[in-house]
Design a protein around this motif. Structure first.
Motif, mmCIF file in Angstrom:
data_model
loop_
_atom_site.group_PDB
_atom_site.id
_atom_site.type_symbol
_atom_site.label_atom_id
_atom_site.label_comp_id
_atom_site.label_asym_id
_atom_site.label_seq_id
_atom_site.Cartn_x
_atom_site.Cartn_y
_atom_site.Cartn_z
ATOM 1 N N ALA A 4 19.386 47.688 11.776
ATOM 2 C CA ALA A 4 19.070 46.503 12.137
ATOM 3 C C ALA A 4 17.650 46.234 12.159
ATOM 4 C CB ALA A 4 19.554 46.194 13.739
ATOM 5 N N LEU A 5 17.366 45.060 11.882
ATOM 6 C CA LEU A 5 15.759 44.691 11.854
ATOM 7 C C LEU A 5 15.523 43.476 13.034
ATOM 8 C CD1 LEU A 5 13.127 44.040 8.967
ATOM 9 C CD2 LEU A 5 13.472 42.327 11.109
ATOM 10 N N ILE A 6 14.615 43.733 13.997
ATOM 11 C CA ILE A 6 14.425 43.047 15.034
ATOM 12 C C ILE A 6 12.800 42.441 15.127
ATOM 13 C CG2 ILE A 6 14.493 42.528 17.602
ATOM 14 C CD1 ILE A 6 16.390 45.167 17.470
ATOM 15 N N THR A 7 12.610 41.232 15.307
ATOM 16 C CA THR A 7 11.277 40.917 15.390
ATOM 17 C C THR A 7 10.885 40.423 16.666
ATOM 18 O OG1 THR A 7 11.825 38.481 14.879
ATOM 19 C CG2 THR A 7 11.440 39.650 13.064
ATOM 20 N N GLY A 8 9.729 40.748 17.038
ATOM 21 C CA GLY A 8 9.241 40.534 18.705
ATOM 22 C C GLY A 8 10.047 41.466 19.383
ATOM 23 N N ALA A 9 9.975 42.822 18.825
ATOM 24 C CA ALA A 9 10.818 43.843 19.373
ATOM 25 C C ALA A 9 10.268 44.638 20.589
ATOM 26 C CB ALA A 9 11.170 44.892 18.346
ATOM 27 N N THR A 10 9.016 44.330 20.816
ATOM 28 C CA THR A 10 8.311 45.448 21.977
ATOM 29 C C THR A 10 8.580 45.012 23.293
ATOM 30 O OG1 THR A 10 6.321 44.124 21.577
ATOM 31 C CG2 THR A 10 6.737 46.174 20.403
ATOM 32 N N ALA A 11 9.283 43.506 23.541
ATOM 33 C CA ALA A 11 9.263 42.878 24.904
ATOM 34 C C ALA A 11 10.542 41.983 25.091
ATOM 35 C CB ALA A 11 8.015 42.174 25.225
ATOM 36 N N GLY A 12 10.890 41.912 26.173
ATOM 37 C CA GLY A 12 12.018 40.754 26.419
ATOM 38 C C GLY A 12 13.037 40.840 25.762
ATOM 39 N N ILE A 13 13.723 39.619 25.145
ATOM 40 C CA ILE A 13 15.035 39.765 24.615
ATOM 41 C C ILE A 13 14.964 40.681 23.523
ATOM 42 C CG2 ILE A 13 16.455 38.434 23.464
ATOM 43 C CD1 ILE A 13 15.957 36.337 25.200
ATOM 44 N N GLY A 14 13.649 40.817 22.647
ATOM 45 C CA GLY A 14 13.636 41.589 21.580
ATOM 46 C C GLY A 14 13.861 43.143 21.765
ATOM 47 N N ALA A 15 13.275 43.470 22.785
ATOM 48 C CA ALA A 15 13.294 44.875 23.276
ATOM 49 C C ALA A 15 14.677 45.280 23.678
ATOM 50 C CB ALA A 15 12.360 45.319 24.368
#
Length: 260
Positions: A4-15
């Motif tokens: 899976a590739l996730i953008t904005g991954a370091t915080a909030g919904i992405g994390a």
């Protein structure tokens, strides 16, 4: 294992997506601007869940950042079976007080990056006959809220249209529309949130769980809380100008937001 590739991954919904998908056994490609934080997050997910977590440092407000993600998504040797387009941000102030350069940067992150990355992912997914794409929008898509609401409305319309066009291909596309979500952002930015009723706050992990359930059910739109579903139902009865005024006041108080 799937990837899976996730953008904005370091915080909030992405994390939260990263934690949930790692727990489910997916290898990960984590995308954000902060390389140091990405590497720390990748190490933690690997240690806790035994998955491989690659790091892709990219700013999706730039051509180079979007192109780097497109290249990874198009790599058929190391296929990505799940794409989460989560990166996004808000702007403090209302039109026309916000600088046009910031508005254009928002459109690039919220619209151009989502379009190009979804396109890059769909080709390999269609050839394999399976795949899932979650484009994180917002309940702001359904009320007048300047460029932010307009861009999220585009995400919803694009995702639902693409889902219809890909029906029967094995590729599922869904727009996820949460409301206010508790993250570290407000505390780090020193923003007051006392005026937001407690019932309006959602937990990021629960948002992700609800969204993935809806994706598995084949839905093209997910509003991950019955309270917000009821609120959106009420928008049909309330003049859009009233909703826009409330939303704009919230945006001036609680922006800016950036998670990419």
């Amino acid at each position: 294992m799937t990837t899976a590739l996730i953008t904005g991954a370091t915080a909030g919904i992405g994390a939260a997506f990263a934690r949930r998908l790692a727990r489910d056994g997916h290898n990960l490609v984590l995308v954000a601007r902060d390389t140091e934080r990405l590497e720390r997050q990748a190490a933690e997910l690997h240690d806790h869940h035994g998955v491989e977590a690659a790091v892709l440092s990219a700013d999706l407000a730039t051509e180079e950042g979007i192109a780097a993600c497109e290249e990874r998504l198009a790599d058929r040797r190391h296929p990505v079976e799940m794409l989460v387009n989560n990166a996004g941000f808000g702007l403090k102030g209302s039109f026309p007080d916000v600088p046009i350069a910031d508005e254009l940067r928002m459109l690039r992150v919220h619209c151009e990056a989502v379009l190009r990355m979804t396109t890059a992912a769909v080709g390999p997914m269609r050839s394999r006959g399976r795949g899932g794409i979650v484009n994180v929008a917002s309940v702001a898509a359904f009320v007048p809220r300047g460029t932010y609401g307009a861009s999220k409305a585009w995400v919803v319309q694009f995702s639902q249209g693409a889902a219809r066009d890909l029906a029967g291909s094995g590729v599922r596309i869904m727009a996820l529309c949460p409301g206010f979500v508790r993250t570290e952002f407000h505390q780090r930015a020193g923003m007051g949130t006392s005026d937001i009723p407690g019932w309006m706050w959602l937990d990021a992990d629960r948002v992700v769980d609800a969204g993935l359930r809806d994706l598995a059910r084949g839905k093209s739109l997910s509003v991950p809380d019955p309270r917000y579903k009821a609120l959106l139902g009420a928008t049909k009865l309330v003049p859009r100008g009233v909703l826009g005024g409330v939303s704009s006041r919230a945006g001036r108080k609680y922006g800016p937001k950036r998670d990419s």
